[in-house]
Motif scaffolding. Structure first.
Motif, short mmCIF file in Angstrom:
data_model
loop_
_atom_site.label_atom_id
_atom_site.label_comp_id
_atom_site.label_asym_id
_atom_site.label_seq_id
_atom_site.Cartn_x
_atom_site.Cartn_y
_atom_site.Cartn_z
N SER A 8 -11.20 -1.51 -7.57
CA SER A 8 -10.37 -0.31 -7.75
C SER A 8 -8.89 -0.57 -7.48
O SER A 8 -8.03 0.17 -7.98
N THR A 9 -8.56 -1.61 -6.72
CA THR A 9 -7.16 -1.88 -6.40
C THR A 9 -6.56 -3.06 -7.16
O THR A 9 -5.35 -3.24 -7.14
N MET A 10 -7.39 -3.86 -7.81
CA MET A 10 -6.85 -5.06 -8.44
C MET A 10 -5.95 -4.73 -9.63
O MET A 10 -6.19 -3.78 -10.36
N GLY A 11 -4.91 -5.53 -9.72
CA GLY A 11 -3.98 -5.38 -10.82
C GLY A 11 -2.87 -4.38 -10.60
O GLY A 11 -1.91 -4.32 -11.36
N HIS A 12 -2.97 -3.57 -9.54
CA HIS A 12 -1.91 -2.61 -9.25
C HIS A 12 -0.73 -3.34 -8.59
O HIS A 12 -0.93 -4.37 -7.93
N PRO A 13 0.48 -2.82 -8.76
CA PRO A 13 1.64 -3.47 -8.13
C PRO A 13 1.42 -3.65 -6.62
O PRO A 13 0.91 -2.76 -5.95
N ASN A 14 1.81 -4.80 -6.12
CA ASN A 14 1.70 -5.15 -4.70
C ASN A 14 0.26 -5.15 -4.17
O ASN A 14 0.04 -5.02 -2.98
N CYS A 15 -0.69 -5.27 -5.08
CA CYS A 15 -2.10 -5.33 -4.67
C CYS A 15 -2.70 -6.66 -5.09
O CYS A 15 -2.01 -7.53 -5.60
N ILE A 16 -3.97 -6.78 -4.90
CA ILE A 16 -4.67 -8.01 -5.23
C ILE A 16 -4.73 -8.23 -6.74
O ILE A 16 -4.74 -7.28 -7.52
N PRO A 17 -4.75 -9.49 -7.15
CA PRO A 17 -4.75 -9.78 -8.59
C PRO A 17 -6.13 -9.61 -9.21
O PRO A 17 -7.15 -9.62 -8.52
N CYS A 18 -6.13 -9.45 -10.53
CA CYS A 18 -7.38 -9.53 -11.26
C CYS A 18 -7.81 -11.00 -11.20
O CYS A 18 -6.99 -11.89 -11.38
N PRO A 19 -9.06 -11.25 -10.91
CA PRO A 19 -9.48 -12.65 -10.77
C PRO A 19 -9.60 -13.36 -12.11
O PRO A 19 -9.75 -12.73 -13.16
N ASP A 20 -9.55 -14.68 -12.05
CA ASP A 20 -9.80 -15.50 -13.24
C ASP A 20 -11.29 -15.61 -13.50
O ASP A 20 -11.71 -15.92 -14.62
N ALA A 21 -12.10 -15.36 -12.46
CA ALA A 21 -13.56 -15.38 -12.60
C ALA A 21 -14.16 -14.53 -11.47
O ALA A 21 -13.57 -14.38 -10.41
N LEU A 22 -15.34 -14.00 -11.75
CA LEU A 22 -16.11 -13.24 -10.76
C LEU A 22 -17.45 -13.94 -10.58
O LEU A 22 -18.16 -14.19 -11.56
N ILE A 23 -17.77 -14.28 -9.35
CA ILE A 23 -19.09 -14.81 -8.99
C ILE A 23 -19.77 -13.66 -8.25
O ILE A 23 -19.29 -13.21 -7.21
N LEU A 24 -20.88 -13.19 -8.81
CA LEU A 24 -21.47 -11.94 -8.36
C LEU A 24 -22.97 -12.05 -8.10
O LEU A 24 -23.73 -12.46 -8.98
N ASP A 25 -23.36 -11.67 -6.90
CA ASP A 25 -24.77 -11.54 -6.56
C ASP A 25 -25.19 -10.14 -7.01
O ASP A 25 -24.51 -9.16 -6.68
#
Length: 136
Positions: A46-63
Motif C-alpha cells: 500500500s505504501t510502495m512507490g509513493h514519494p519518500n516511501c519504499i520502492p516498488c521491488p524488482d521482484a517479489l518472493i512470496l510464500d
C-alpha cells in the motif's frame, strides 16, 4: 549498476535464512525487504512507490501460506499496483496442490518453487530468481 530491490514475504525465519543464502549463493546483489506476515506485506504494497516511501521491488518472493493474510490476497493486491503488473513473482511454498498452481498461474505467476527439505535443492531458488529477473 543499481542494487536490485527484492520484497520477501515469508513468515518462517528458517526459510528466510535459506532464501537469503540462495540469493547470496547465486551472487544476487540486492536490498532484501523482508515482511513476516500477510498483513505486513499488504502494508508494504500500500505504501510502495509513493514519494519518500519504499520502492516498488524488482521482484517479489512470496510464500502463499502466510499468517494473518494469505499470500494469494497479497499477490492480488500486488498485481493491482500499476508499477507491479509485470514484476516477476516467485512463489515459494510447501504447497503443491493443483488448485494453488492453477490460481497462481491465472494471476500471471510463472515461477513456482516448492520448498524442498534438501539444502542443495533449496539453493536452486537463487537460480530461479536470477532467471526471473533476466526475463523482466
Amino acid at each position: 549498476m543499481k542494487k536490485l530491490q527484492i520484497l520477501l514475504a515469508e513468515d518462517n525465519p528458517g526459510d528466510v535464512v535459506l532464501i537469503q543464502e540462495a540469493l547470496d549463493c547465486h551472487h544476487i546483489e540486492s536490498d532484501l525487504h523482508i515482511v513476516r506476515d500477510g498483513e505486513a506485506a499488504l502494508q508494504y504494497v500500500s505504501t510502495m512507490g509513493h514519494p519518500n516511501c519504499i520502492p516498488c521491488p524488482d521482484a517479489l518472493i512470496l510464500d502463499i501460506n502466510l499468517t494473518k493474510v494469505d499470500g494469494l490476497s497479497v499477490l492480488i493486491e500486488f498485481r493491482k499496483h500499476p508499477e507491479c503488473a509485470h514484476t516477476p513473482v516467485i512463489i515459494v511454498t510447501s504447497s503443491d496442490t493443483i488448485r494453488d498452481r492453477e490460481t497462481i498461474s491465472a494471476l500471471g505467476v510463472l515461477h513456482y518453487f516448492r520448498k524442498p527439505s534438501d539444502f542443495d535443492e533449496y539453493m536452486k531458488l537463487g537460480e530461479l530468481v536470477k532467471d526471473a529477473l533476466k526475463q523482466n
